[in-house]
Write a protein that holds these residues in place. Sequence first.
Motif, mmCIF file in Angstrom:
data_model
loop_
_atom_site.group_PDB
_atom_site.id
_atom_site.type_symbol
_atom_site.label_atom_id
_atom_site.label_comp_id
_atom_site.label_asym_id
_atom_site.label_seq_id
_atom_site.Cartn_x
_atom_site.Cartn_y
_atom_site.Cartn_z
ATOM 1 N N GLU A 54 43.912 51.909 36.107
ATOM 2 C CA GLU A 54 43.747 50.580 35.506
ATOM 3 C C GLU A 54 43.157 49.593 36.509
ATOM 4 O O GLU A 54 42.199 48.866 36.219
ATOM 5 C CB GLU A 54 45.096 50.074 34.999
ATOM 6 C CG GLU A 54 45.054 48.726 34.319
ATOM 7 C CD GLU A 54 44.456 48.764 32.928
ATOM 8 O OE1 GLU A 54 43.929 47.721 32.483
ATOM 9 O OE2 GLU A 54 44.506 49.837 32.290
ATOM 10 N N LEU A 55 43.716 49.564 37.701
ATOM 11 C CA LEU A 55 43.197 48.676 38.739
ATOM 12 C C LEU A 55 41.801 49.114 39.187
ATOM 13 O O LEU A 55 40.945 48.275 39.483
ATOM 14 C CB LEU A 55 44.155 48.630 39.929
ATOM 15 C CG LEU A 55 45.478 47.884 39.707
ATOM 16 C CD1 LEU A 55 46.424 48.091 40.881
ATOM 17 C CD2 LEU A 55 45.218 46.388 39.499
ATOM 18 N N ALA A 56 41.569 50.403 39.225
ATOM 19 C CA ALA A 56 40.250 50.909 39.606
ATOM 20 C C ALA A 56 39.189 50.444 38.611
ATOM 21 O O ALA A 56 38.077 50.057 38.992
ATOM 22 C CB ALA A 56 40.273 52.431 39.695
ATOM 23 N N ALA A 57 39.533 50.465 37.329
ATOM 24 C CA ALA A 57 38.590 50.017 36.299
ATOM 25 C C ALA A 57 38.297 48.530 36.465
ATOM 26 O O ALA A 57 37.153 48.081 36.291
ATOM 27 C CB ALA A 57 39.162 50.304 34.916
ATOM 28 N N ARG A 58 39.298 47.756 36.791
ATOM 29 C CA ARG A 58 39.100 46.310 36.979
ATOM 30 C C ARG A 58 38.272 46.032 38.230
ATOM 31 O O ARG A 58 37.443 45.122 38.248
ATOM 32 C CB ARG A 58 40.456 45.588 37.059
ATOM 33 C CG ARG A 58 41.176 45.618 35.729
ATOM 34 C CD ARG A 58 42.479 44.836 35.731
ATOM 35 N NE ARG A 58 42.978 44.789 34.365
ATOM 36 C CZ ARG A 58 42.594 43.919 33.449
ATOM 37 N NH1 ARG A 58 41.702 42.976 33.777
ATOM 38 N NH2 ARG A 58 43.068 43.955 32.224
ATOM 39 N N LEU A 59 38.484 46.816 39.268
ATOM 40 C CA LEU A 59 37.675 46.653 40.474
ATOM 41 C C LEU A 59 36.216 46.981 40.198
ATOM 42 O O LEU A 59 35.302 46.265 40.635
ATOM 43 C CB LEU A 59 38.229 47.568 41.583
ATOM 44 C CG LEU A 59 37.432 47.586 42.894
ATOM 45 C CD1 LEU A 59 37.393 46.196 43.533
ATOM 46 C CD2 LEU A 59 38.032 48.608 43.871
ATOM 47 N N GLU A 60 35.984 48.025 39.442
ATOM 48 C CA GLU A 60 34.599 48.411 39.124
ATOM 49 C C GLU A 60 33.933 47.347 38.247
ATOM 50 O O GLU A 60 32.754 47.029 38.432
ATOM 51 C CB GLU A 60 34.585 49.760 38.396
ATOM 52 C CG GLU A 60 33.176 50.270 38.121
ATOM 53 C CD GLU A 60 33.177 51.654 37.498
ATOM 54 O OE1 GLU A 60 32.101 52.122 37.096
ATOM 55 O OE2 GLU A 60 34.273 52.268 37.422
ATOM 56 N N ALA A 61 34.695 46.764 37.329
ATOM 57 C CA ALA A 61 34.128 45.770 36.420
ATOM 58 C C ALA A 61 33.849 44.440 37.109
ATOM 59 O O ALA A 61 32.844 43.771 36.832
ATOM 60 C CB ALA A 61 35.072 45.549 35.233
ATOM 61 N N ASN A 62 34.740 44.043 38.042
ATOM 62 C CA ASN A 62 34.647 42.702 38.624
ATOM 63 C C ASN A 62 34.146 42.674 40.063
ATOM 64 O O ASN A 62 33.787 41.612 40.577
ATOM 65 C CB ASN A 62 36.022 42.016 38.574
ATOM 66 C CG ASN A 62 36.562 41.926 37.163
ATOM 67 O OD1 ASN A 62 35.818 41.745 36.210
ATOM 68 N ND2 ASN A 62 37.891 42.064 37.013
ATOM 69 N N GLY A 63 34.162 43.827 40.721
ATOM 70 C CA GLY A 63 33.722 43.878 42.114
ATOM 71 C C GLY A 63 34.777 43.432 43.103
ATOM 72 O O GLY A 63 34.567 43.488 44.313
ATOM 73 N N THR A 64 35.913 42.971 42.603
ATOM 74 C CA THR A 64 37.011 42.523 43.461
ATOM 75 C C THR A 64 38.310 42.589 42.678
ATOM 76 O O THR A 64 38.294 42.799 41.459
ATOM 77 C CB THR A 64 36.774 41.088 43.952
ATOM 78 O OG1 THR A 64 37.793 40.731 44.892
ATOM 79 C CG2 THR A 64 36.800 40.090 42.796
ATOM 80 N N LEU A 65 39.423 42.437 43.367
ATOM 81 C CA LEU A 65 40.725 42.413 42.720
ATOM 82 C C LEU A 65 41.482 41.158 43.138
ATOM 83 O O LEU A 65 41.420 40.751 44.302
ATOM 84 C CB LEU A 65 41.551 43.651 43.090
ATOM 85 C CG LEU A 65 41.136 44.985 42.444
ATOM 86 C CD1 LEU A 65 41.941 46.131 43.042
ATOM 87 C CD2 LEU A 65 41.326 44.933 40.932
ATOM 88 N N THR A 66 42.181 40.569 42.184
ATOM 89 C CA THR A 66 43.007 39.390 42.457
ATOM 90 C C THR A 66 44.389 39.594 41.862
ATOM 91 O O THR A 66 44.641 40.595 41.171
ATOM 92 C CB THR A 66 42.380 38.129 41.824
ATOM 93 O OG1 THR A 66 42.447 38.255 40.385
ATOM 94 C CG2 THR A 66 40.929 37.952 42.245
ATOM 95 N N ALA A 67 45.264 38.619 42.103
ATOM 96 C CA ALA A 67 46.599 38.674 41.504
ATOM 97 C C ALA A 67 46.521 38.672 39.985
ATOM 98 O O ALA A 67 47.362 39.271 39.307
ATOM 99 C CB ALA A 67 47.437 37.495 41.994
ATOM 100 N N VAL A 68 45.503 38.019 39.439
ATOM 101 C CA VAL A 68 45.310 38.010 37.985
ATOM 102 C C VAL A 68 45.074 39.421 37.461
ATOM 103 O O VAL A 68 45.591 39.815 36.411
ATOM 104 C CB VAL A 68 44.134 37.085 37.603
ATOM 105 C CG1 VAL A 68 43.824 37.186 36.114
ATOM 106 C CG2 VAL A 68 44.448 35.647 37.982
ATOM 107 N N ASP A 69 44.296 40.214 38.205
ATOM 108 C CA ASP A 69 44.048 41.604 37.805
ATOM 109 C C ASP A 69 45.335 42.428 37.844
ATOM 110 O O ASP A 69 45.576 43.263 36.968
ATOM 111 C CB ASP A 69 42.998 42.240 38.717
ATOM 112 C CG ASP A 69 41.641 41.589 38.575
ATOM 113 O OD1 ASP A 69 41.148 41.482 37.443
ATOM 114 O OD2 ASP A 69 41.078 41.176 39.610
ATOM 115 N N VAL A 70 46.158 42.174 38.860
ATOM 116 C CA VAL A 70 47.424 42.904 38.959
ATOM 117 C C VAL A 70 48.324 42.537 37.773
ATOM 118 O O VAL A 70 48.966 43.398 37.175
ATOM 119 C CB VAL A 70 48.127 42.601 40.290
ATOM 120 C CG1 VAL A 70 49.470 43.336 40.358
ATOM 121 C CG2 VAL A 70 47.242 43.010 41.465
ATOM 122 N N ALA A 71 48.343 41.246 37.410
ATOM 123 C CA ALA A 71 49.145 40.812 36.266
ATOM 124 C C ALA A 71 48.669 41.474 34.981
ATOM 125 O O ALA A 71 49.475 41.936 34.163
ATOM 126 C CB ALA A 71 49.076 39.292 36.133
#
Length: 393
Positions: free
Chosen positions: A278-295
């Motif tokens: 799940e986090l990997a997909a968000r990283l690929e989509a956004n290029g970065t990860l934040t606390a919002v992505d973790v939430a």
Amino acid sequence: MTARPANAHQSRLLTLLRDGGPNSRAQLGDQVELSRSKLAVEVDRLLETGLVVADGLAASRGGRRSHNIRLNPGLRFLGVDIGATSVDVAVTNAELEILGHLTRPMDVREGPVAVFEQVLEMAGKLRAAGLAEGFDGAGIGVPGPVRFPEGVPVAPPIMPGWDGFPVREALSQELGCPVMVDNDVNLMAMGEQHAGVARPVADYLCVKIGTGIGCGIVVGGQVYRGTTGSAGDIGHIQAVPDGRPCACGNRGCLEAHFSGAALARDALEAVQQGLSAELAARLEANGTLTAVDVAAAAAAGDATALDLIRAGGTRVGQVIAGLVSFFNPGLVVIGGGVTGLGHTLLAAIRTQVYRQSLPLATRNLPIVLGELGPTAGVIGGARLISDHLFSPA
């Protein structure tokens, strides 16, 4: 606003009208220890200053009807809440009701000149919208320790270029009004006290979890700032002996192990270790990860994201447990950007505090999320400057 109250009685009346809204002379007399004749003298003097105005007849309580009194509806305060990654600016009336509010992404590391250019531009937009012809005072929050009497940041770990910058003096000249400056978490505590979850409580802790972690300490209804303005800097309490390096120069500080930045870093490490699709997909989509992505990942049921939140909440809870045992507050409020993690974070904090602190301190201790979100700081800023202006000259 040029007038100030002449004595403590007038100051008390102004504060009652700010916090309770328009009121009758008779009802004000019930709340202050003044004879009817002395009360009439002080109210009449306030009416002469223009700080208060008559507001029609009050409801009858039997006999002659009393007149309502209210703060001048033309008074305008500016509340400014500067965070590490965003800035909020709002205009309020004298009763601290928000008339207009703007928010904008911003990096505090750009330095005070660049940040205040944005603040002044936002204040100008609110003025141009017809919300204020000018400001009677401004309250400013910054994400670091403040030498309160001078309105100057002192050695703020996440604010390069801000140490010793004359915030109060510079903004007072630009805005043309009195300015007060405080730590941002103190403003959040004052906002929750005025209009949020802390209204009925005199002694409480207000913990802000964002890029950093800080704690507003309210004792007897007043913010406690410490001798040098660094009270409540709990993000730099050691949570892990010989742990990760922190921006302050020490190791193992709480905010080095759990804060918005630390959570984003841990999420990235989890992706690199192949622990979360799940986090990997968000990283690929956004290029970065934040606390919002973790939430968001946690809300989708991602086990790794949930584990990161619980582990962080446990560390925060360990520190708060020590504070609870030491201070014995009547309430703990959790706020800041990372509270988007919601009840998973809150549950972890509660569990640790209730497990670790003495039952006598936690038996009737609510630990709750703040009610006001990003408006807490700007309301607190307006509260800060009104406290100053409503005190005797």
